[in-house]
Design a protein around this motif. Structure first.
Motif, PDB file in Angstrom:
ATOM      1  N   ASP A  21     -31.785 -25.362 -54.640  1.00  0.00           N
ATOM      2  CA  ASP A  21     -32.918 -25.210 -53.716  1.00  0.00           C
ATOM      3  C   ASP A  21     -33.987 -24.280 -53.999  1.00  0.00           C
ATOM      4  O   ASP A  21     -34.975 -24.155 -53.250  1.00  0.00           O
ATOM      5  CB  ASP A  21     -32.547 -25.181 -52.219  1.00  0.00           C
ATOM      6  CG  ASP A  21     -31.768 -23.828 -51.984  1.00  0.00           C
ATOM      7  OD1 ASP A  21     -31.878 -22.528 -52.757  1.00  0.00           O
ATOM      8  OD2 ASP A  21     -31.652 -23.460 -50.661  1.00  0.00           O
ATOM      9  N   GLY A  22     -33.816 -23.537 -55.128  1.00  0.00           N
ATOM     10  CA  GLY A  22     -34.796 -22.371 -55.728  1.00  0.00           C
ATOM     11  C   GLY A  22     -34.562 -21.264 -55.173  1.00  0.00           C
ATOM     12  O   GLY A  22     -35.203 -20.192 -55.308  1.00  0.00           O
ATOM     13  N   THR A  23     -33.565 -21.099 -54.332  1.00  0.00           N
ATOM     14  CA  THR A  23     -33.156 -19.793 -53.675  1.00  0.00           C
ATOM     15  C   THR A  23     -32.700 -18.753 -54.927  1.00  0.00           C
ATOM     16  O   THR A  23     -31.668 -19.130 -55.295  1.00  0.00           O
ATOM     17  CB  THR A  23     -32.169 -19.799 -52.599  1.00  0.00           C
ATOM     18  OG1 THR A  23     -32.924 -20.621 -51.189  1.00  0.00           O
ATOM     19  CG2 THR A  23     -31.708 -18.525 -51.921  1.00  0.00           C
ATOM     20  N   PRO A  24     -33.160 -17.566 -55.049  1.00  0.00           N
ATOM     21  CA  PRO A  24     -32.563 -16.534 -56.137  1.00  0.00           C
ATOM     22  C   PRO A  24     -31.219 -16.029 -55.269  1.00  0.00           C
ATOM     23  O   PRO A  24     -31.103 -15.750 -54.056  1.00  0.00           O
ATOM     24  CB  PRO A  24     -33.521 -15.593 -56.408  1.00  0.00           C
ATOM     25  CG  PRO A  24     -34.488 -15.548 -54.993  1.00  0.00           C
ATOM     26  CD  PRO A  24     -34.369 -17.100 -54.672  1.00  0.00           C
ATOM     27  N   MET A  25     -30.295 -15.797 -56.136  1.00  0.00           N
ATOM     28  CA  MET A  25     -28.879 -15.192 -55.316  1.00  0.00           C
ATOM     29  C   MET A  25     -28.516 -14.284 -56.575  1.00  0.00           C
ATOM     30  O   MET A  25     -28.259 -14.654 -57.754  1.00  0.00           O
ATOM     31  CB  MET A  25     -27.922 -16.338 -55.181  1.00  0.00           C
ATOM     32  CG  MET A  25     -26.470 -15.760 -54.583  1.00  0.00           C
ATOM     33  SD  MET A  25     -25.614 -16.865 -53.826  1.00  0.00           S
ATOM     34  CE  MET A  25     -24.670 -16.043 -52.888  1.00  0.00           C
ATOM     35  N   PRO A  26     -28.298 -12.946 -56.343  1.00  0.00           N
ATOM     36  CA  PRO A  26     -27.837 -11.935 -57.405  1.00  0.00           C
ATOM     37  C   PRO A  26     -26.287 -11.794 -57.529  1.00  0.00           C
ATOM     38  O   PRO A  26     -25.540 -12.474 -56.773  1.00  0.00           O
ATOM     39  CB  PRO A  26     -28.108 -10.525 -56.592  1.00  0.00           C
ATOM     40  CG  PRO A  26     -27.904 -10.956 -55.040  1.00  0.00           C
ATOM     41  CD  PRO A  26     -28.824 -12.257 -54.919  1.00  0.00           C
ATOM     42  N   PHE A  27     -25.696 -11.565 -58.682  1.00  0.00           N
ATOM     43  CA  PHE A  27     -24.404 -11.494 -59.064  1.00  0.00           C
ATOM     44  C   PHE A  27     -24.099 -10.182 -59.810  1.00  0.00           C
ATOM     45  O   PHE A  27     -25.086  -9.579 -60.293  1.00  0.00           O
ATOM     46  CB  PHE A  27     -23.914 -12.422 -59.828  1.00  0.00           C
ATOM     47  CG  PHE A  27     -24.649 -12.913 -61.339  1.00  0.00           C
ATOM     48  CD1 PHE A  27     -23.961 -11.966 -62.359  1.00  0.00           C
ATOM     49  CD2 PHE A  27     -25.654 -13.564 -61.457  1.00  0.00           C
ATOM     50  CE1 PHE A  27     -24.513 -11.915 -63.633  1.00  0.00           C
ATOM     51  CE2 PHE A  27     -26.362 -13.594 -62.691  1.00  0.00           C
ATOM     52  CZ  PHE A  27     -25.668 -12.956 -64.080  1.00  0.00           C
ATOM     53  N   ASP A  28     -22.971  -9.460 -59.517  1.00  0.00           N
ATOM     54  CA  ASP A  28     -22.768  -8.225 -59.984  1.00  0.00           C
ATOM     55  C   ASP A  28     -21.876  -8.562 -61.295  1.00  0.00           C
ATOM     56  O   ASP A  28     -21.427  -9.422 -61.661  1.00  0.00           O
ATOM     57  CB  ASP A  28     -22.249  -7.186 -59.012  1.00  0.00           C
ATOM     58  CG  ASP A  28     -20.893  -7.874 -58.553  1.00  0.00           C
ATOM     59  OD1 ASP A  28     -20.089  -8.789 -58.965  1.00  0.00           O
ATOM     60  OD2 ASP A  28     -20.415  -7.256 -57.546  1.00  0.00           O
ATOM     61  N   GLY A  29     -21.560  -7.320 -62.019  1.00  0.00           N
ATOM     62  CA  GLY A  29     -20.589  -7.159 -63.301  1.00  0.00           C
ATOM     63  C   GLY A  29     -19.416  -7.686 -62.942  1.00  0.00           C
ATOM     64  O   GLY A  29     -18.770  -8.415 -63.681  1.00  0.00           O
ATOM     65  N   THR A  30     -18.832  -7.666 -61.616  1.00  0.00           N
ATOM     66  CA  THR A  30     -17.374  -8.059 -61.479  1.00  0.00           C
ATOM     67  C   THR A  30     -17.344  -9.651 -61.381  1.00  0.00           C
ATOM     68  O   THR A  30     -16.456 -10.003 -61.839  1.00  0.00           O
ATOM     69  CB  THR A  30     -16.979  -7.378 -59.975  1.00  0.00           C
ATOM     70  OG1 THR A  30     -16.978  -6.233 -60.051  1.00  0.00           O
ATOM     71  CG2 THR A  30     -15.609  -8.143 -59.493  1.00  0.00           C
ATOM     72  N   ALA A  31     -18.439 -10.099 -60.992  1.00  0.00           N
ATOM     73  CA  ALA A  31     -18.480 -11.681 -60.845  1.00  0.00           C
ATOM     74  C   ALA A  31     -18.765 -11.921 -62.233  1.00  0.00           C
ATOM     75  O   ALA A  31     -18.268 -13.040 -62.553  1.00  0.00           O
ATOM     76  CB  ALA A  31     -19.588 -12.172 -60.013  1.00  0.00           C
ATOM     77  N   PHE A  32     -19.470 -11.510 -63.138  1.00  0.00           N
ATOM     78  CA  PHE A  32     -19.739 -11.711 -64.393  1.00  0.00           C
ATOM     79  C   PHE A  32     -18.329 -11.731 -65.241  1.00  0.00           C
ATOM     80  O   PHE A  32     -17.965 -12.565 -65.833  1.00  0.00           O
ATOM     81  CB  PHE A  32     -20.724 -11.016 -65.025  1.00  0.00           C
ATOM     82  CG  PHE A  32     -21.155 -11.618 -66.297  1.00  0.00           C
ATOM     83  CD1 PHE A  32     -22.068 -12.627 -66.711  1.00  0.00           C
ATOM     84  CD2 PHE A  32     -20.721 -10.783 -67.564  1.00  0.00           C
ATOM     85  CE1 PHE A  32     -22.195 -12.945 -67.887  1.00  0.00           C
ATOM     86  CE2 PHE A  32     -20.916 -11.365 -68.856  1.00  0.00           C
ATOM     87  CZ  PHE A  32     -21.782 -12.410 -69.082  1.00  0.00           C
ATOM     88  N   ASP A  33     -17.460 -10.698 -65.115  1.00  0.00           N
ATOM     89  CA  ASP A  33     -16.480 -10.490 -65.977  1.00  0.00           C
ATOM     90  C   ASP A  33     -15.403 -11.426 -65.474  1.00  0.00           C
ATOM     91  O   ASP A  33     -14.467 -11.885 -66.141  1.00  0.00           O
ATOM     92  CB  ASP A  33     -15.956  -9.144 -65.632  1.00  0.00           C
ATOM     93  CG  ASP A  33     -16.750  -8.155 -66.304  1.00  0.00           C
ATOM     94  OD1 ASP A  33     -17.796  -8.381 -67.128  1.00  0.00           O
ATOM     95  OD2 ASP A  33     -16.572  -6.677 -65.762  1.00  0.00           O
ATOM     96  N   ALA A  34     -15.312 -11.911 -64.104  1.00  0.00           N
ATOM     97  CA  ALA A  34     -14.427 -12.817 -63.674  1.00  0.00           C
ATOM     98  C   ALA A  34     -14.488 -14.138 -64.295  1.00  0.00           C
ATOM     99  O   ALA A  34     -13.450 -14.615 -64.323  1.00  0.00           O
ATOM    100  CB  ALA A  34     -14.526 -13.016 -61.860  1.00  0.00           C
ATOM    101  N   GLY A  35     -15.603 -14.552 -64.728  1.00  0.00           N
ATOM    102  CA  GLY A  35     -15.760 -15.859 -65.337  1.00  0.00           C
ATOM    103  C   GLY A  35     -15.533 -16.006 -66.832  1.00  0.00           C
ATOM    104  O   GLY A  35     -15.530 -16.668 -67.602  1.00  0.00           O
TER     105      GLY A  35
END
Length: 67
Positions: A21-35
């Motif tokens: 829907d165009g809404t920005p949502m932040p992610f942190d290093g923990t979420a990035f590492d989990a993937g």
């Protein structure tokens, strides 16, 4: 849930995605590492998992969208 990579900082392994829907949502290093990702470029389609609701909603996992 699917989103599009918007920003990514390799130093902190954090950034933002744009929800459909165009809404920005932040992610942190923990979420990035989990993937298990090594790099993320703007415009890539990603799959995210979130927890919480409203202002407390956060991304817990971000990975590439595969078909």
């Amino acid at each position: 849930m699917q989103a599009t990579s918007y920003t990514y900082d390799p130093e902190t392994r954090s950034g933002q995605v744009l929800l459909d829907d165009g809404t920005p949502m932040p992610f942190d290093g923990t979420a990035f590492d989990a993937g298990g990702l090594r790099l993320l470029r703007p415009g890539q389609r990603v799959r995210i998992e979130t927890e919480g609701t409203g202002e407390g909603r956060r991304i817990t996992l971000i990975t590439l969208q595969t078909f």
